[in-house]
Design a protein around this motif. Structure first.
Motif, mmCIF file in Angstrom:
data_model
loop_
_atom_site.group_PDB
_atom_site.id
_atom_site.type_symbol
_atom_site.label_atom_id
_atom_site.label_comp_id
_atom_site.label_asym_id
_atom_site.label_seq_id
_atom_site.Cartn_x
_atom_site.Cartn_y
_atom_site.Cartn_z
ATOM 1 N N PHE A 65 0.833 -1.211 0.000
ATOM 2 C CA PHE A 65 0.000 0.000 0.000
ATOM 3 C C PHE A 65 0.866 1.259 0.000
ATOM 4 C CE2 PHE A 65 -1.716 3.434 2.620
ATOM 5 C CZ PHE A 65 -2.782 3.830 1.813
ATOM 6 N N TYR A 66 1.837 1.344 0.930
ATOM 7 C CA TYR A 66 2.691 2.538 1.012
ATOM 8 C C TYR A 66 3.563 2.705 -0.227
ATOM 9 C CZ TYR A 66 1.500 3.770 5.818
ATOM 10 O OH TYR A 66 0.845 4.172 6.952
ATOM 11 N N GLU A 67 4.009 1.598 -0.796
ATOM 12 C CA GLU A 67 4.816 1.662 -2.013
ATOM 13 C C GLU A 67 4.025 2.283 -3.166
ATOM 14 O OE1 GLU A 67 6.336 -1.710 -4.996
ATOM 15 O OE2 GLU A 67 7.228 -1.857 -2.984
ATOM 16 N N LYS A 68 2.748 1.936 -3.266
ATOM 17 C CA LYS A 68 1.920 2.428 -4.363
ATOM 18 C C LYS A 68 1.226 3.754 -4.048
ATOM 19 C CE LYS A 68 1.354 -2.139 -6.261
ATOM 20 N NZ LYS A 68 0.593 -3.376 -6.178
ATOM 21 N N ASN A 69 1.285 4.191 -2.785
ATOM 22 C CA ASN A 69 0.672 5.460 -2.356
ATOM 23 C C ASN A 69 1.642 6.220 -1.464
ATOM 24 O OD1 ASN A 69 -2.361 5.107 -3.201
ATOM 25 N ND2 ASN A 69 -1.738 3.171 -2.272
ATOM 26 N N PRO A 70 2.747 6.721 -2.031
ATOM 27 C CA PRO A 70 3.767 7.378 -1.198
ATOM 28 C C PRO A 70 3.254 8.602 -0.433
ATOM 29 C CG PRO A 70 4.272 7.615 -3.547
ATOM 30 C CD PRO A 70 3.116 6.684 -3.443
ATOM 31 N N LYS A 71 2.253 9.292 -0.958
ATOM 32 C CA LYS A 71 1.673 10.455 -0.260
ATOM 33 C C LYS A 71 1.010 10.062 1.055
ATOM 34 C CE LYS A 71 0.363 13.711 -3.876
ATOM 35 N NZ LYS A 71 -0.814 14.317 -4.514
ATOM 36 N N ALA A 72 0.586 8.823 1.152
ATOM 37 C CA ALA A 72 -0.145 8.368 2.330
ATOM 38 C C ALA A 72 0.683 8.497 3.602
ATOM 39 C CB ALA A 72 -0.605 6.920 2.144
ATOM 40 N N LYS A 73 1.995 8.349 3.525
ATOM 41 C CA LYS A 73 2.844 8.461 4.715
ATOM 42 C C LYS A 73 2.732 9.838 5.354
ATOM 43 C CE LYS A 73 6.150 4.845 4.195
ATOM 44 N NZ LYS A 73 6.450 4.119 5.387
ATOM 45 N N GLU A 74 2.520 10.864 4.552
ATOM 46 C CA GLU A 74 2.429 12.244 5.059
ATOM 47 C C GLU A 74 0.993 12.702 5.281
ATOM 48 O OE1 GLU A 74 5.259 13.804 5.837
ATOM 49 O OE2 GLU A 74 6.286 11.986 5.153
ATOM 50 N N HIS A 75 0.035 11.996 4.707
ATOM 51 C CA HIS A 75 -1.368 12.427 4.738
ATOM 52 C C HIS A 75 -2.288 11.333 5.277
ATOM 53 C CE1 HIS A 75 -0.724 16.163 2.499
ATOM 54 N NE2 HIS A 75 0.195 15.491 1.848
ATOM 55 N N MET A 76 -1.895 10.684 6.366
ATOM 56 C CA MET A 76 -2.680 9.574 6.902
ATOM 57 C C MET A 76 -3.114 9.866 8.335
ATOM 58 S SD MET A 76 -3.682 6.288 6.297
ATOM 59 C CE MET A 76 -2.481 5.357 5.343
ATOM 60 N N TYR A 77 -4.387 9.609 8.582
ATOM 61 C CA TYR A 77 -4.913 9.607 9.948
ATOM 62 C C TYR A 77 -5.329 8.183 10.269
ATOM 63 C CZ TYR A 77 -4.685 14.622 10.072
ATOM 64 O OH TYR A 77 -4.227 15.906 10.063
ATOM 65 N N PHE A 78 -5.216 7.820 11.537
ATOM 66 C CA PHE A 78 -5.470 6.460 11.994
ATOM 67 C C PHE A 78 -6.617 6.490 12.998
ATOM 68 C CE2 PHE A 78 -1.162 7.010 10.667
ATOM 69 C CZ PHE A 78 -0.855 5.870 9.937
ATOM 70 N N ALA A 79 -7.743 5.898 12.638
ATOM 71 C CA ALA A 79 -8.915 5.878 13.511
ATOM 72 C C ALA A 79 -8.753 4.771 14.547
ATOM 73 C CB ALA A 79 -10.178 5.671 12.687
ATOM 74 N N THR A 80 -8.813 5.167 15.817
ATOM 75 C CA THR A 80 -8.611 4.213 16.899
ATOM 76 C C THR A 80 -9.260 4.722 18.179
ATOM 77 O OG1 THR A 80 -6.959 3.121 18.290
ATOM 78 C CG2 THR A 80 -6.340 5.261 17.377
ATOM 79 N N THR A 81 -9.681 3.810 19.012
ATOM 80 C CA THR A 81 -10.224 4.203 20.318
ATOM 81 C C THR A 81 -9.105 4.616 21.267
ATOM 82 O OG1 THR A 81 -10.140 1.915 21.092
ATOM 83 C CG2 THR A 81 -12.208 2.660 20.097
ATOM 84 N N LYS A 82 -7.859 4.443 20.878
ATOM 85 C CA LYS A 82 -6.710 4.733 21.742
ATOM 86 C C LYS A 82 -6.125 6.131 21.521
ATOM 87 C CE LYS A 82 -5.777 -0.148 21.696
ATOM 88 N NZ LYS A 82 -4.991 -1.235 21.178
ATOM 89 N N ALA A 83 -6.752 6.937 20.679
ATOM 90 C CA ALA A 83 -6.217 8.257 20.329
ATOM 91 C C ALA A 83 -6.476 9.297 21.420
ATOM 92 C CB ALA A 83 -6.837 8.727 19.014
ATOM 93 N N HIS A 84 -5.627 10.322 21.427
ATOM 94 C CA HIS A 84 -5.786 11.456 22.343
ATOM 95 C C HIS A 84 -6.622 12.567 21.706
ATOM 96 C CE1 HIS A 84 -2.838 9.640 24.971
ATOM 97 N NE2 HIS A 84 -1.984 9.567 23.961
ATOM 98 N N HIS A 85 -6.715 12.572 20.379
ATOM 99 C CA HIS A 85 -7.441 13.611 19.635
ATOM 100 C C HIS A 85 -8.723 13.023 19.053
ATOM 101 C CE1 HIS A 85 -3.724 15.894 19.801
ATOM 102 N NE2 HIS A 85 -3.095 14.871 19.257
ATOM 103 N N THR A 86 -9.754 13.857 18.913
ATOM 104 C CA THR A 86 -10.962 13.396 18.251
ATOM 105 C C THR A 86 -10.882 13.716 16.759
ATOM 106 O OG1 THR A 86 -12.316 15.402 18.378
ATOM 107 C CG2 THR A 86 -12.289 13.963 20.336
ATOM 108 N N TYR A 87 -11.747 13.109 15.994
ATOM 109 C CA TYR A 87 -11.794 13.344 14.550
ATOM 110 C C TYR A 87 -12.164 14.785 14.231
ATOM 111 C CZ TYR A 87 -16.892 13.156 14.711
ATOM 112 O OH TYR A 87 -18.216 13.425 14.975
ATOM 113 N N LYS A 88 -12.784 15.498 15.164
ATOM 114 C CA LYS A 88 -13.164 16.905 14.961
ATOM 115 C C LYS A 88 -11.979 17.848 15.174
ATOM 116 C CE LYS A 88 -17.074 18.364 14.939
ATOM 117 N NZ LYS A 88 -17.851 18.920 13.849
#
Length: 165
Positions: A65-88
């Motif tokens: 995935f990262y090989e075929k989408n190099p922009k993703a490394k700089e423009h990726m958010y990870f949805a998780t219940t373990k985050a400190h920030h909300t999606y808002k």
């Protein structure tokens, strides 16, 4: 926008997410292994006749995935219940990638630890473990799109007046 599903397990969820992606002109990226075959009836039923219109790419693993989408490394958010920030808390770019993990375990801890500042969560009440995957995708995707005024999306509908006697 780009929705990334890391090792999804339930075909109905992926079908629903695919339908949401078609409705929002969003690319769907599936990273194997998948817990189902893309030809399964359940995925087609949930995606309805929209599935054929889906902009979909399947990858053999995260490295592929990262090989075929190099922009993703700089423009990726990870949805998780373990985050400190909300999606808002995020200002999303138009070409953002948002990753969601498999239904049974989410995104692996090591990936989250490496990307802690880009982890986002949906607030929930009490001790609920998580929301349904397809609901979570819809909540965050529509927030990202709303920040751009739902650009190029149909914003109004038309009520067909029927006469009742």
């Amino acid at each position: 926008m780009n929705i990334v599903l890391l090792e999804p397990e339930i075909p109905d969820n992926t079908g629903n997410i695919g339908r949401s992606c078609v409705a929002t002109n969003t690319r769907l990226h599936l990273i194997e292994p998948l817990g189902f075959k893309l030809s399964e009836k359940r995925i087609k039923r949930a995606g309805m006749d929209y599935w054929e219109k889906l902009d979909l790419t399947v990858y053999s693993d995260l490295e592929d995935f990262y090989e075929k989408n190099p922009k993703a490394k700089e423009h990726m958010y990870f949805a998780t219940t373990k985050a400190h920030h909300t999606y808002k808390d995020v200002l999303y770019d138009c070409d953002e990638y948002i990753m969601f993990g498999k239904e049974s375990a989410g995104i692996p801890e090591e990936i989250l630890a490496e990307n802690e500042e880009n982890c986002i969560r949906i607030p929930m009440w009490g001790d609920i473990r998580s929301l349904n995957l397809s609901n979570s995708v819809a909540i965050i995707l529509y927030e990202a799109l709303s920040q751009h005024g739902f650009e190029k999306m149909q914003l109004t509908g038309e009520l067909h007046r029927l006469s009742y006697k």
